[in-house]
Design an enzyme around this catalytic site. Sequence first.
Site, PDB file in Angstrom:
ATOM      1  N   SER A  37       0.867  -1.180   0.000  1.00  0.00           N
ATOM      2  CA  SER A  37       0.000   0.000   0.000  1.00  0.00           C
ATOM      3  C   SER A  37       0.904   1.230   0.000  1.00  0.00           C
ATOM      4  O   SER A  37       2.117   1.131   0.246  1.00  0.00           O
ATOM      5  CB  SER A  37      -0.847  -0.042   1.280  1.00  0.00           C
ATOM      6  N   TYR A  63      -3.868  -0.560  10.016  1.00  0.00           N
ATOM      7  CA  TYR A  63      -3.658  -0.856   8.587  1.00  0.00           C
ATOM      8  C   TYR A  63      -2.232  -0.492   8.169  1.00  0.00           C
ATOM      9  O   TYR A  63      -1.519  -1.304   7.568  1.00  0.00           O
ATOM     10  CB  TYR A  63      -4.680  -0.072   7.756  1.00  0.00           C
TER      11      TYR A  63
HETATM   12  N1  LIG Z   1      -8.247  -0.558  -3.012  1.00  0.00           N
HETATM   13  C1  LIG Z   1      -7.188   0.180  -2.758  1.00  0.00           C
HETATM   14  O1  LIG Z   1      -7.154   1.395  -3.000  1.00  0.00           O
HETATM   15  C2  LIG Z   1      -5.968  -0.450  -2.165  1.00  0.00           C
HETATM   16  C3  LIG Z   1      -4.813   0.332  -2.059  1.00  0.00           C
HETATM   17  C4  LIG Z   1      -3.679  -0.224  -1.516  1.00  0.00           C
HETATM   18  C5  LIG Z   1      -3.680  -1.540  -1.103  1.00  0.00           C
HETATM   19  N2  LIG Z   1      -4.808  -2.280  -1.222  1.00  0.00           N
HETATM   20  C6  LIG Z   1      -4.733  -3.671  -0.760  1.00  0.00           C
HETATM   21  O2  LIG Z   1      -5.141  -4.546  -1.777  1.00  0.00           O
HETATM   22  C7  LIG Z   1      -5.737  -5.703  -1.206  1.00  0.00           C
HETATM   23  C8  LIG Z   1      -7.108  -5.932  -1.819  1.00  0.00           C
HETATM   24  O3  LIG Z   1      -7.871  -4.775  -1.604  1.00  0.00           O
HETATM   25  P1  LIG Z   1      -9.249  -4.526  -2.373  1.00  0.00           P
HETATM   26  O4  LIG Z   1      -9.391  -3.058  -2.462  1.00  0.00           O
HETATM   27  O5  LIG Z   1      -9.342  -5.363  -3.587  1.00  0.00           O
HETATM   28  O6  LIG Z   1     -10.268  -5.032  -1.247  1.00  0.00           O
HETATM   29  P2  LIG Z   1     -11.703  -5.734  -1.345  1.00  0.00           P
HETATM   30  O7  LIG Z   1     -12.397  -5.351  -2.613  1.00  0.00           O
HETATM   31  O8  LIG Z   1     -12.370  -5.442  -0.055  1.00  0.00           O
HETATM   32  O9  LIG Z   1     -11.332  -7.300  -1.421  1.00  0.00           O
HETATM   33  C9  LIG Z   1     -10.752  -7.934  -0.325  1.00  0.00           C
HETATM   34  C10 LIG Z   1     -10.594  -9.409  -0.624  1.00  0.00           C
HETATM   35  O10 LIG Z   1     -10.006 -10.059   0.513  1.00  0.00           O
HETATM   36  C11 LIG Z   1     -10.903 -11.075   0.994  1.00  0.00           C
HETATM   37  N3  LIG Z   1     -10.820 -11.128   2.447  1.00  0.00           N
HETATM   38  C12 LIG Z   1     -11.002 -10.112   3.328  1.00  0.00           C
HETATM   39  N4  LIG Z   1     -10.881 -10.569   4.593  1.00  0.00           N
HETATM   40  C13 LIG Z   1     -10.607 -11.902   4.504  1.00  0.00           C
HETATM   41  C14 LIG Z   1     -10.404 -12.936   5.461  1.00  0.00           C
HETATM   42  N5  LIG Z   1     -10.477 -12.693   6.771  1.00  0.00           N
HETATM   43  N6  LIG Z   1     -10.162 -14.184   5.009  1.00  0.00           N
HETATM   44  C15 LIG Z   1     -10.114 -14.459   3.692  1.00  0.00           C
HETATM   45  N7  LIG Z   1     -10.297 -13.521   2.738  1.00  0.00           N
HETATM   46  C16 LIG Z   1     -10.556 -12.261   3.137  1.00  0.00           C
HETATM   47  C17 LIG Z   1     -12.288 -10.609   0.499  1.00  0.00           C
HETATM   48  O11 LIG Z   1     -13.234 -11.658   0.402  1.00  0.00           O
HETATM   49  P3  LIG Z   1     -14.280 -11.981   1.616  1.00  0.00           P
HETATM   50  O12 LIG Z   1     -14.742 -10.667   2.156  1.00  0.00           O
HETATM   51  O13 LIG Z   1     -15.351 -12.813   1.005  1.00  0.00           O
HETATM   52  O14 LIG Z   1     -13.492 -12.772   2.597  1.00  0.00           O
HETATM   53  C18 LIG Z   1     -11.917 -10.099  -0.888  1.00  0.00           C
HETATM   54  O15 LIG Z   1     -11.715 -11.179  -1.770  1.00  0.00           O
HETATM   55  C19 LIG Z   1      -5.768  -5.465   0.313  1.00  0.00           C
HETATM   56  O16 LIG Z   1      -4.650  -6.087   0.901  1.00  0.00           O
HETATM   57  C20 LIG Z   1      -5.640  -3.961   0.414  1.00  0.00           C
HETATM   58  O17 LIG Z   1      -5.048  -3.553   1.624  1.00  0.00           O
HETATM   59  C21 LIG Z   1      -5.956  -1.782  -1.723  1.00  0.00           C
END
Ligand SMILES: NC(=O)c1ccc[n+]([C@@H]2O[C@H](COP(=O)([O-])OP(=O)(O)OC[C@H]3O[C@@H](n4cnc5c(N)ncnc54)[C@H](OP(=O)(O)O)[C@@H]3O)[C@@H](O)[C@H]2O)c1
Length: 265
Positions: free
Chosen positions: A156, A169
């Site tokens: 991130s 986070y």
């Molecule tokens: N979006 C951004 O701007 C951004 C920026 C920097 C970094 N990131 C990082 O990128 C990654 C993905 O983010 P995203 O934005 O795609 O988030 P998202 O749309 O909320 O997706 C999160 C994914 O992780 C799974 N997940 C969450 N908690 C879990 C658990 N306890 N056990 C198993 N699976 C779990 C969710 O499925 P379920 O809920 O069904 O479990 C989903 O598949 C994260 O690590 C986030 O910190 C995102």
Amino acid sequence: MESGLFSLSGKTALVTGGSRGIGLALAKGLAEHGANVAIIARTKEQLEAARQQIQTDTGLRRAQSSRKKVWTFPFDLKNIKAIEALFENIVSETKGIDILVNCAGMTVRGPSEDVDLKTWNQVIEVNLTAAFVISQAFCRHRKQVAKAGRIINIGSLTCHGARPTTAAYASSKGGLLMLTKTLAVEWAKYDINVNAIGPGYIATDLTEPLRSDEDFNEWVLSKTPLGRWGQPEDLVGTAVLLASKAGDFITGQIIYVDGGWLAML
Ligand SMILES: NC(=O)c1ccc[n+]([C@@H]2O[C@H](COP(=O)([O-])OP(=O)(O)OC[C@H]3O[C@@H](n4cnc5c(N)ncnc54)[C@H](OP(=O)(O)O)[C@@H]3O)[C@@H](O)[C@H]2O)c1
């Protein structure tokens, strides 16, 4: 003639959090480049929808017979003690994992002085501890089959800097960066390259509350030289680079895919 530099043909990738958002885009992108994929998340229906989407989208461009294999594993990564058994099950179903993408993540925002320990622990467990424990299982597996491997951790902008209200986070992602470097220097002897991708602000469910906050949205656009939110697909090229032969000599790095955010004063 194609060089095969970015081909993932014959490889199998495991993507945690592969049911939606960034993880789904990465699973699909790796499949587009030839990999079979296994995905982990908690919600069965979303996993099944993701499986169908990956198969349909990759199958559209190929003959039906060469559709990618997609395995789904419903699992809550907070269940740290069960991760090793889960991983063994994944290996037995898929016949081996070559690429591990630690993408599952969560965030809780709020004044740091008010964050309760339960919340803190959950964020650290999902974002950092689970990534460590599944990486351990992956390393043991690659050692056992005496084959190289790739780990890609999804970091991130908080691997680099902080924002108010994100103590758990940012701490988890800062830890993930140092885990990336530690495992890279330690597991190079097993031919396991370990890198991280640092996404800027990407339009997913996780950031929906931020996008619908007008002031925050304006702030993101003003801080991003390319002038837009990233899309999950913007991260695919970097993941393919790090997973493929093109990334043979890259390890211990974080590559920020942030529309120029960190370059601007
Ligand atoms: N979006 C951004 O701007 C951004 C920026 C920097 C970094 N990131 C990082 O990128 C990654 C993905 O983010 P995203 O934005 O795609 O988030 P998202 O749309 O909320 O997706 C999160 C994914 O992780 C799974 N997940 C969450 N908690 C879990 C658990 N306890 N056990 C198993 N699976 C779990 C969710 O499925 P379920 O809920 O069904 O479990 C989903 O598949 C994260 O690590 C986030 O910190 C995102």
